[in-house]
Scaffold this motif. Structure first.
Motif, PDB file in Angstrom:
ATOM      1  N   THR B  84       5.772 -24.343 -49.355  1.00 13.12           N
ATOM      2  CA  THR B  84       4.724 -24.894 -50.216  1.00 13.12           C
ATOM      3  C   THR B  84       3.425 -24.842 -49.433  1.00 13.12           C
ATOM      4  O   THR B  84       3.420 -24.936 -48.212  1.00 13.12           O
ATOM      5  N   GLY B  85       2.347 -24.660 -50.151  1.00 16.86           N
ATOM      6  CA  GLY B  85       1.075 -24.557 -49.450  1.00 16.86           C
ATOM      7  C   GLY B  85      -0.082 -24.443 -50.422  1.00 16.86           C
ATOM      8  O   GLY B  85       0.044 -24.782 -51.597  1.00 16.86           O
ATOM      9  N   ALA B  86      -1.191 -23.962 -49.898  1.00 19.82           N
ATOM     10  CA  ALA B  86      -2.397 -23.840 -50.702  1.00 19.82           C
ATOM     11  C   ALA B  86      -2.944 -22.445 -50.519  1.00 19.82           C
ATOM     12  O   ALA B  86      -2.787 -21.850 -49.461  1.00 19.82           O
ATOM     13  N   LEU B  87      -3.585 -21.930 -51.564  1.00 21.47           N
ATOM     14  CA  LEU B  87      -4.217 -20.634 -51.400  1.00 21.47           C
ATOM     15  C   LEU B  87      -5.612 -20.643 -51.989  1.00 21.47           C
ATOM     16  O   LEU B  87      -5.895 -21.294 -52.982  1.00 21.47           O
ATOM     17  N   LEU B  88      -6.473 -19.952 -51.284  1.00 18.30           N
ATOM     18  CA  LEU B  88      -7.876 -19.931 -51.615  1.00 18.30           C
ATOM     19  C   LEU B  88      -8.237 -18.486 -51.911  1.00 18.30           C
ATOM     20  O   LEU B  88      -8.015 -17.614 -51.089  1.00 18.30           O
ATOM     21  N   VAL B  89      -8.787 -18.237 -53.085  1.00 15.10           N
ATOM     22  CA  VAL B  89      -9.137 -16.855 -53.390  1.00 15.10           C
ATOM     23  C   VAL B  89     -10.638 -16.700 -53.575  1.00 15.10           C
ATOM     24  O   VAL B  89     -11.311 -17.603 -54.052  1.00 15.10           O
ATOM     25  N   ASP B  90     -11.110 -15.562 -53.180  1.00 17.07           N
ATOM     26  CA  ASP B  90     -12.525 -15.189 -53.302  1.00 17.07           C
ATOM     27  C   ASP B  90     -13.456 -16.377 -53.112  1.00 17.07           C
ATOM     28  O   ASP B  90     -13.367 -17.086 -52.152  1.00 17.07           O
ATOM     29  N   TYR B  98       0.586 -23.782 -54.267  1.00 21.95           N
ATOM     30  CA  TYR B  98       1.619 -22.870 -54.726  1.00 21.95           C
ATOM     31  C   TYR B  98       2.930 -23.218 -54.038  1.00 21.95           C
ATOM     32  O   TYR B  98       2.948 -23.909 -53.014  1.00 21.95           O
ATOM     33  N   THR B  99       3.998 -22.739 -54.627  1.00 20.56           N
ATOM     34  CA  THR B  99       5.267 -22.750 -53.907  1.00 20.56           C
ATOM     35  C   THR B  99       5.844 -21.349 -54.026  1.00 20.56           C
ATOM     36  O   THR B  99       5.619 -20.642 -55.010  1.00 20.56           O
ATOM     37  N   GLN B 100       6.570 -20.958 -53.025  1.00 21.67           N
ATOM     38  CA  GLN B 100       7.184 -19.651 -53.047  1.00 21.67           C
ATOM     39  C   GLN B 100       8.565 -19.779 -52.415  1.00 21.67           C
ATOM     40  O   GLN B 100       8.707 -20.341 -51.323  1.00 21.67           O
ATOM     41  N   ALA B 101       9.548 -19.295 -53.151  1.00 22.97           N
ATOM     42  CA  ALA B 101      10.919 -19.304 -52.621  1.00 22.97           C
ATOM     43  C   ALA B 101      11.316 -17.859 -52.330  1.00 22.97           C
ATOM     44  O   ALA B 101      11.122 -16.973 -53.173  1.00 22.97           O
ATOM     45  N   PHE B 102      11.822 -17.623 -51.135  1.00 24.93           N
ATOM     46  CA  PHE B 102      12.277 -16.284 -50.764  1.00 24.93           C
ATOM     47  C   PHE B 102      13.766 -16.334 -50.489  1.00 24.93           C
ATOM     48  O   PHE B 102      14.256 -17.287 -49.892  1.00 24.93           O
ATOM     49  N   GLN B 103      14.421 -15.282 -50.905  1.00 30.40           N
ATOM     50  CA  GLN B 103      15.799 -15.087 -50.472  1.00 30.40           C
ATOM     51  C   GLN B 103      15.770 -13.838 -49.592  1.00 30.40           C
ATOM     52  O   GLN B 103      15.459 -12.746 -50.064  1.00 30.40           O
ATOM     53  N   LEU B 104      16.051 -14.035 -48.323  1.00 33.60           N
ATOM     54  CA  LEU B 104      16.001 -12.916 -47.381  1.00 33.60           C
ATOM     55  C   LEU B 104      17.413 -12.379 -47.173  1.00 33.60           C
ATOM     56  O   LEU B 104      18.330 -13.144 -46.890  1.00 33.60           O
ATOM     57  N   HIS B 105      17.560 -11.101 -47.299  1.00 28.48           N
ATOM     58  CA  HIS B 105      18.870 -10.485 -47.065  1.00 28.48           C
ATOM     59  C   HIS B 105      18.824  -9.666 -45.776  1.00 28.48           C
ATOM     60  O   HIS B 105      17.826  -8.990 -45.513  1.00 28.48           O
TER      61      HIS B 105
END
Lengths: 652, 125
Positions: B84-90, B98-105
């Motif tokens: 989870t974190g924050a994103l700043l655009v332009d 935002y949150t982002q879940a990754f499944q790493l193989h």
């Protein structure tokens, strides 16, 4: 100090006054008021404290003196001017001032009746006040020094440099050894003692002139302060405000200061004056009136018509000021011809401007959107949910009911010996500014010692200790966390965002399939209320993100492989709102035509296709599509799976 | 082999650094079987995913990771990562959460992104 040493005749000085005033016209005095005559700079980038700092104060003090010379002497005393007058140069002149009210002080028993301590007292306090006159790199005012003194009856006369008279004025009414002293003399007004604030106030008579002026120019019904055509105001002209550029440039800041003083609170000011007109003032830029922006930051309407602005840069000092300005009038300024596209720039400066020169430039809706969280630039869509046979949906419904209700039972139902759970706290998350939660102190005590944020947690020990495995460990940890109430998934689904993606290779607890089996990756974003916490009562609203890997196994046939939970400050659900309207839930008995309402053209095609292929009516076809994520193949598969259970009503 | 927590942390640092510097290079992290859910739009395959990432309507972006946690998620050594974190655009003044879940193989001693689930959870105000 002998009493007679510097006794001066009032008359000796009185007749010099006119000449002194003329010669002093553009000279500096010790207060350095002419520093303000340097190039005007606007104050972008300085906060309100800077704008109300010494510069403004001195401006006013200087104005006071300038204007006083035009207005004449202190008429209210009735008699001829008394006391010494400034000599031809400010630096060398001395003034005499009278101190009364000290005769019965506690110090009066001393041989000199306390006079020497009184003089020390005066010098000390005058010096302190004198320091307020320091400014902009000039050397601090010297220590106030009484040059000579004499006592006549209960009056003490002291002689001081003329330019220091104003600091003695500031200690008028101070209490010396238990007695309130009164200081009188030329240049000292009957100031009430409680008005001893940090900045010099305009003299009372000038104040009165300005207050009268403001009274004449204010319309209470329309909450309008009209500062139109100032230079042609008869009464201001009568006192010579506009006779010199010096007084003219000081007039407006002083007027604003007096305005400011009329209000106890910013709210009161905001409620009293909503509109200001500065039309027909021959302004080529806003420099003379720039303080309007500081005094009335919440102004709704501003009329600047009939001035001499040749471009928007003439008003650059007000860019991004007046954050609530709704209507601006700039008609009859040269910029209308000389700067094509000036309107565009003005619109950017004032985000809530609705009307420009009487024409609508923004709608109320556009302005209202400013107060809403923006959903740019990423397009937010509805949830992605691929769920064969409602396995994931069923799990989610039961999971949150269980988490709010009986966590031990929940852990035993869905978690087995290899299931893992961990929790972390995002203490930096953005809060929802529209909610009171924004201002609540966020206490994370109940969570933080369990938080497994790998960004900060770098040692293997705590990393391992904060990962919990098996139903016993997991339910034990859950029991230490605040109890929760999640919003209803049935009636408050807009507060949730749930994605579900089929997974291959999910561990198979039976060991039958070493390469793993099919399962789901579920990501859930939502909110909950804390219904109790170890810290005590008080309901706290939180947002959370929770990710599960589901696989087959356990008593219900579904088990949690992984459960990752992030808790953060309440951020609302505005981000979850789909851009496109979602299909409405089908209600039994709704006429078929209503079922078509709210569907996109693509959905209408899908609906028709399912109805054709299955023979079901529109209501059942839509329900089927609803549960199948509006995917044709899934819908047909769902139909096949439930076909045997469908009654005739599905096909009617 | 490093423990899965370290792998997750390394991955997350690398992923966002690459994203913020030159997001086209993220293609190396995806495979034909990879899936991206971006605000519930689904994309499969490295090419489709990178096209989506590159088509995002901003030039400059900066991610700030606030939390990161991971757990092993499969018999074959997959790792589930939740960020989870924050994103700043332009030129935006305020960050978005935002949150982002990754499944790493795992794949031949390295890892690729099998699942990538991105969602804004708090829009810019």
């Amino acid at each position: 100090m002998t009493a007679s040493a510097v006794k001066r005749s009032s008359d000796n000085f009185a007749h010099h006054r006119g000449g002194a005033a003329k010669r002093r016209n553009l000279r500096t005095d010790r207060d350095g008021d002419l520093v303000m005559e340097g190039p005007k700079r606007d104050r972008i980038g300085k906060g309100p404290s800077a704008s109300r700092g010494r510069g403004g104060s001195i401006n006013t003090a200087a104005l006071q003196r300038e204007v006083l010379r035009h207005v004449g002497s202190d008429n209210r005393t009735g008699g001829p001017p008394r006391g010494p007058r400034p000599k031809s140069t400010a630096q060398s002149s001395l003034s005499e001032i009278k101190i009364t009210g000290w005769a019965n002080s506690k110090a009066s028993t001393s041989p000199d009746r306390g006079v020497s301590s009184l003089i020390t007292f005066l010098e000390k306090h005058a010096s302190k006040r004198g320091s307020l006159f320091r400014q902009n790199g000039r050397s601090p005012a010297q220590t106030a020094k009484v040059r000579s003194s004499r006592v006549e009856g209960d009056n003490l006369y002291i002689t001081v440099p003329s330019e220091e008279v104003s600091v003695y004025a500031k200690i008028n009414g101070f209490v010396f050894a238990g007695q309130k002293i009164t200081i009188t003399g030329d240049g000292i007004r009957g100031k009430s003692p409680q008005i001893d604030n940090a900045s010099p106030e305009p003299a009372n008579d000038i104040k009165q002139i300005f207050q009268d002026f403001l009274g004449r120019r204010y319309n209470a019904d329309s909450k309008l302060l009209s500062l139109n055509a100032l230079a042609s105001d008869e009464e201001l002209r009568a006192v010579g405000i506009f006779n010199t550029t010096t007084t003219q440039s000081k007039f407006f800041p002083a007027l604003m200061k007096i305005c400011e003083a009329q209000f106890q609170t910013a709210q009161e000011k905001k409620d009293t004056i909503e509109s200001v007109t500065l039309a027909e003032n021959n302004l080529s830029n806003i420099a003379p009136v720039t303080t309007l922006g500081q005094t009335f930051p919440d102004l709704k309407n501003l009329d600047l018509s009939g001035n001499k602005f040749e471009s928007t840069s003439a008003m650059i000092g007000w860019r991004h000021k007046f954050r609530h300005l709704e209507h601006l009038i700039l008609s009859n300024n040269p910029l209308e011809q000389s700067q094509p596209g000036w309107e565009v720039e003005i619109l950017q400066w004032f985000p809530r401007l609705r009307m420009l020169n009487g024409a609508q430039v923004r709608t109320e809706e556009q302005v209202a959107q400013l107060n809403q969280p923006k959903k740019v630039p990423l397009l937010v869509r509805g949830p992605n949910f691929e769920d064969d046979g409602n396995i994931a949906q069923d799990f989610i419904l039961k999971f949150f009911a269980g988490f709010d209700g009986d966590r031990t039972a929940l852990a035993n139902t869905y978690y087995d010996a290899t299931s893992t759970f961990s929790l972390n706290v995002n203490t930096h998350a953005i809060r929802d500014p529209t909610k009171h939660e924004m201002f609540k102190k966020q206490s994370w005590d109940a969570y933080i010692r369990l938080s497994r944020n790998l960004k900060h947690l770098t040692h293997p020990g705590p990393r391992s200790a904060r990962k919990f495995q098996g139903p016993q460990e997991i339910s034990k940890v859950w029991s230490q966390l605040p109890t929760t109430q999640h919003p209803s998934l049935a009636t408050e689904f807009h507060k949730w965002s749930i994605d579900c993606i089929p997974q291959e290779g999910v561990p198979d607890p039976s060991g039958q399939y070493p390469q793993g089996v099919g399962g789901f990756l579920i990501t859930i974003h939502g909110e909950y209320n804390e219904t109790s916490s170890a810290a005590g009562a008080g309901t706290m609203q939180r947002s959370f993100d929770r990710t599960f890997i589901l696989g087959p196994g356990g008593p219900t046939g579904v088990r949690v492989v992984s459960d990752l939970w992030t808790v953060r400050a309440y951020g609302g659900f505005a981000a979850f709102k789909p851009e496109e309207p979602q299909q409405n839930q089908v209600v039994a008995g709704v006429p078929q035509i209503a079922i078509m309402g709210g569907l996109t053209p693509e959905q209408e095609v899908l609906l028709a296709e399912v109805a054709r292929a299955t023979g079901m009516n529109l209501k059942y076809s839509k329900e089927c599509l609803d549960t199948s994520g509006w995917n044709l193949q899934n819908a047909l598969a769902t139909f096949e799976a439930h076909r045997a259970n469908l009654g005739p009503e599905a096909f009617a | 082999m490093a423990d899965f927590e370290s792998i997750a942390k390394q991955f997350v640092e690398f992923y966002y650094k690459t994203f913020d510097e030159n997001r086209a290079n993220l293609i190396a992290l995806y495979r034909p079987q990879s899936m991206l859910s971006f605000e519930a739009q689904a994309f499969q395959g490295a090419q489709a995913i990178i096209e989506k990432i590159q088509s995002l309507p901003f030039q400059k972006v900066a991610h700030r990771v606030d939390t990161l946690d991971s757990q092993p998620s499969s018999e074959t050594g997959a790792i589930l990562v939740l960020v989870t974190g924050a994103l700043l655009v332009d030129g935006q003044e305020r960050p978005m959460s935002y949150t982002q879940a990754f499944q790493l193989h795992p794949e031949a001693g390295t890892y690729f992104v099998f699942n990538d689930v991105f969602r804004l959870v708090y829009p810019a105000a």
